[in-house]
Design a protein around this motif. Structure first.
Motif, PDB file in Angstrom:
ATOM      1  N   ALA A 420       0.830  -1.211   0.000  1.00 11.24           N
ATOM      2  CA  ALA A 420       0.000   0.000   0.000  1.00 11.24           C
ATOM      3  C   ALA A 420       0.861   1.256   0.000  1.00 11.24           C
ATOM      4  O   ALA A 420       1.938   1.299   0.601  1.00 11.24           O
ATOM      5  N   LYS A 422       1.443   5.442  -2.166  1.00  9.67           N
ATOM      6  CA  LYS A 422       1.350   6.237  -3.397  1.00  9.67           C
ATOM      7  C   LYS A 422       2.599   6.015  -4.229  1.00  9.67           C
ATOM      8  O   LYS A 422       3.718   6.029  -3.715  1.00  9.67           O
ATOM      9  N   THR A 432      -2.297   4.983  -6.704  1.00 11.31           N
ATOM     10  CA  THR A 432      -2.404   4.680  -5.279  1.00 11.31           C
ATOM     11  C   THR A 432      -2.845   3.238  -5.080  1.00 11.31           C
ATOM     12  O   THR A 432      -3.813   2.794  -5.690  1.00 11.31           O
ATOM     13  N   LYS A 434      -4.247   0.734  -2.255  1.00  9.65           N
ATOM     14  CA  LYS A 434      -4.882   0.763  -0.936  1.00  9.65           C
ATOM     15  C   LYS A 434      -5.254  -0.658  -0.510  1.00  9.65           C
ATOM     16  O   LYS A 434      -5.593  -1.501  -1.345  1.00  9.65           O
ATOM     17  N   LEU A 435      -5.209  -0.886   0.786  1.00 11.77           N
ATOM     18  CA  LEU A 435      -5.652  -2.157   1.340  1.00 11.77           C
ATOM     19  C   LEU A 435      -6.971  -1.934   2.066  1.00 11.77           C
ATOM     20  O   LEU A 435      -7.026  -1.230   3.075  1.00 11.77           O
ATOM     21  N   GLU A 436      -8.036  -2.501   1.517  1.00 15.26           N
ATOM     22  CA  GLU A 436      -9.356  -2.404   2.124  1.00 15.26           C
ATOM     23  C   GLU A 436     -10.059  -3.750   2.013  1.00 15.26           C
ATOM     24  O   GLU A 436     -10.021  -4.395   0.967  1.00 15.26           O
ATOM     25  N   LEU A 440      -6.289  -5.623  -2.123  1.00 14.27           N
ATOM     26  CA  LEU A 440      -5.492  -4.515  -2.623  1.00 14.27           C
ATOM     27  C   LEU A 440      -6.218  -3.884  -3.807  1.00 14.27           C
ATOM     28  O   LEU A 440      -6.596  -4.566  -4.770  1.00 14.27           O
ATOM     29  N   TRP A 441      -6.429  -2.565  -3.731  1.00 14.12           N
ATOM     30  CA  TRP A 441      -7.121  -1.821  -4.780  1.00 14.12           C
ATOM     31  C   TRP A 441      -6.142  -0.853  -5.430  1.00 14.12           C
ATOM     32  O   TRP A 441      -5.306  -0.263  -4.763  1.00 14.12           O
ATOM     33  N   ASP A 443      -5.898   2.601  -7.602  1.00  9.69           N
ATOM     34  CA  ASP A 443      -6.580   3.801  -8.090  1.00  9.69           C
ATOM     35  C   ASP A 443      -5.611   4.555  -8.986  1.00  9.69           C
ATOM     36  O   ASP A 443      -4.675   5.182  -8.514  1.00  9.69           O
ATOM     37  N   GLN A 450     -11.796   3.541  -7.544  1.00  9.74           N
ATOM     38  CA  GLN A 450     -11.180   2.253  -7.226  1.00  9.74           C
ATOM     39  C   GLN A 450     -11.924   1.084  -7.879  1.00  9.74           C
ATOM     40  O   GLN A 450     -12.353   0.146  -7.218  1.00  9.74           O
ATOM     41  N   TYR A 453      -8.944  -3.947  -8.835  1.00 13.56           N
ATOM     42  CA  TYR A 453      -8.327  -4.577  -7.683  1.00 13.56           C
ATOM     43  C   TYR A 453      -7.165  -5.435  -8.160  1.00 13.56           C
ATOM     44  O   TYR A 453      -7.070  -5.798  -9.350  1.00 13.56           O
TER      45      TYR A 453
END
Length: 598
Positions: A420, A422, A432, A434-436, A440-441, A443, A450, A453
């Motif tokens: 995760a 930038k 970017t 991101k971990l949600e 892992l996504w 963007d 987003q 994935y």
């Protein structure tokens, strides 16, 4: 997103079609278009046909709004995409006649903010090179498509975009080069590209409905939404794609009635109602071969009378069934456009729809009728090609080589959270990760939506998956680890013919007070060298090594700093039980060097 089950035949059968033209060559056009719209699941199409100074037909078929059953009219606005390029190039032709520029002079002479990948290109790329797509740069479209970057920010990315050919070696379509042309005009006139086009072209041609942004298009009651087709049966309304920043390459929205006037001007050598709008000398250059294209578009065995392809200035040139054709296509989310004319026949045709097959088929049928050519069943030829294409795609899917490349049971080398952050490339902007929800996504140019994935492939390689359109041949990205075992970048192939694009990870912002920084200050004994750590200003930690420039230290983690100017170089401070700094470790690609604090 609205989804409407297509009952195209039923909708078309309501009779909400534009009235037929009185020209006998276009007799039965409504029946023909009805069949094409049905076969290709398109809601509507807008058409303009001109001959010499006369509008033979300007109107539409089908619907601009399926729910309300609002018909396409001659004033319905559609995005014309890259058909915009001829407007931008014409503007430069006008400025050349006024003595403000020369097409064969280096572009950087007129726009110093423009920079290329190397000094040779800076000194030799001319405006004509940019207008004819022969700068050596491939498209690099992923840099601007969906980006929120400004026009100037996009311009400054060009210097970081790698060429794939030598200057003037090959035709390589490039939207950035038309962005730059628009900015040349802005620089020389002190007016925006939009204002220049409006004052110099739209107003003299009485193109009153045409505008430059989907923001303005949305204000019109007579406009087409952007449509897409899924599974050959579902028509979906999709959001407009805002491309204002790259505007000179493709942001114009127009109508059949307005585009008819544009075509009449070109057919008449740049004149409209007897007044010269586009300089005649420029018109002659624009529709003459400036750059040959590599190979042809259609297979010669299938279409032996469609051959010869070249590029003029903002126009493609070809031979269409023995007739000289000047044409340009345009494509942006939900709209496919064709604007073209036959100079020696004084006939022009504009067609736009949500489906590329509809646009091309209607254009070809009209051309055949207007030129009195033998009938050719373009629709059936394309239906047959679609069937063959699907069969080939199915066969390819069965023999997909993806499983042969993948290392089975090769687990990720890092925890998901480690990826995760930038990541930035100066020619492509910021991505970017991101971990949600344990996923892992990615963007990148999605405006925070987003929609992509990351699916683990093997080791530190991931596939970029789209929630709506999963693809077995999806783009892969490869994360890279530095000598400290941390993720420092990822590589991704975004453009053919050049090296993979490297996005480097940005150090996360970390605030450290002046009081906390004080503990790191002092002298450190490296082998044979005494280094000094000091403060510049209130809270910028600096490292001075004799004989080298001063280095800024950027906080990354507790007691860990990266050397801002040196990729892969870090400084780790050691502390004792009292919280006092005892030594400094210089972590470098060739090893770790400990320097006790004096």
């Amino acid at each position: 997103m609205k989804k409407i089950m297509t009952a195209i035949l039923c909708l078309i059968g309501t009779g909400l079609f534009a009235q037929g033209t009185t020209d006998p060559r276009l007799k039965g056009l409504d029946t023909l278009v009805k069949r094409i719209l049905k076969d290709w699941y398109a809601p509507g199409v807008s058409i303009a046909v001109v001959e010499k100074n006369k509008v033979v037909y300007a109107g539409g078929f089908g619907f601009r709004d399926l729910e309300k059953k609002l018909p396409v009219t001659g004033n319905t606005l559609f995005a014309i995409g890259s058909c915009t390029k001829a407007f931008t190039a014409s503007l430069l032709g006008m400025l050349e006649k006024e003595g403000k520029l020369e097409l064969d002079k280096p572009a950087t002479q007129y726009l110093p903010e423009l920079g290329f990948h190397n000094e040779y290109l800076n000194n030799h790329v001319t405006l004509r090179d940019m207008m004819t797509h022969r700068t050596g740069l491939p498209r690099h479209d992923m840099s601007w498509y969906g980006s929120s970057a400004s026009r100037m920010e996009l311009l400054k990315r060009i210097k970081y975009q790698e060429p794939s050919k030598e200057l003037r070696q090959s035709f390589q379509y490039n939207n950035f080069m038309f962005l730059a042309q628009g900015m040349v005009a802005e620089k020389l006139t002190g007016k925006s590209w939009e204002q220049n086009i409006r004052e110099r072209i739209l107003q003299p041609l009485e193109m009153s409905t045409t505008n430059f942004s989907v923001k303005d298009m949305e204000k019109s009651a007579d406009r087409s939404p952007a449509f897409t087709v899924k599974k050959d049966s579902i028509i979906s309304v999709i959001p407009y794609r805002n491309i204002d920043a790259i505007g000179p390459a493709g942001s114009i929205n127009s109508s059949a009635n307005d585009m008819a006037k544009w075509l009449i001007t070109w057919i008449n050598g740049g004149k409209y109602k007897g007044k010269e709008i586009i300089p005649a000398g420029y018109v002659s250059q624009a529709i003459s071969q400036q750059m040959a294209l590599d190979g042809g578009g259609l297979p010669p065995a299938l279409h032996p009378d469609i051959h010869m392809e070249a590029y003029g200035l903002g126009w493609f040139l070809s031979s269409y069934r023995g007739h000289y054709r000047v044409e340009h296509g345009g494509g942006i989310d939900g709209f496919i456009t064709s604007t073209g004319f036959f100079p020696t026949d004084s006939i022009g045709i504009f067609v736009v729809s949500s489906n590329g097959n509809v646009t091309a088929l209607v254009r070809n049928y009209i051309a055949d009728r207007m030129l009195k050519l033998p009938n050719r069943n373009w629709n059936q030829l394309q239906l047959d090609a679609r069937a063959k294409g699907r069969a080939a795609a199915a066969a390819t899917k069965k023999t997909n080589s993806d499983s042969l490349l993948r290392k089975s049971n090769a687990k990720a080398l890092h925890a998901k959270a480690d990826y995760a952050g930038k990541y930035e490339n100066p020619g492509y902007g910021t991505a970017t990760v991101k971990l949600e929800r344990d996923t892992l996504w990615l963007d990148y140019n999605s405006g925070g939506k987003q929609t992509s994935y990351l699916e683990h492939y093997h080791f530190d390689v991931y596939k970029v998956r789209d929630m709506e359109n999963p693809d077995d041949n999806a783009t892969r990205i490869k994360f890279n680890t530095n000598y400290g075992g941390e993720i420092e970048s990822f590589d991704v192939a975004l453009e053919q013919g050049v090296k993979e694009i490297v996005f480097r990870r940005e150090a996360p912002a970390m605030e450290i007070s002046k009081a906390e920084l004080q503990k790191y200050l002092g002298e450190y004994q490296l082998p044979g060298i005494l280094a000094n750590v000091y403060l510049r200003g209130e809270n910028t930690l600096m490292l001075l090594v004799p004989g080298q420039p001063d280095y800024e230290l950027v906080p990354v983690k507790k007691d860990l700093f990266k050397i801002k100017a040196l990729e892969g170089f870090n400084i780790q401070f050691d502390l004792n039980d009292k919280g006092e700094v005892t030594s400094m470790n210089a972590i470098q690609p060739n090893g770790v060097f400990k320097a006790p604090k004096k």
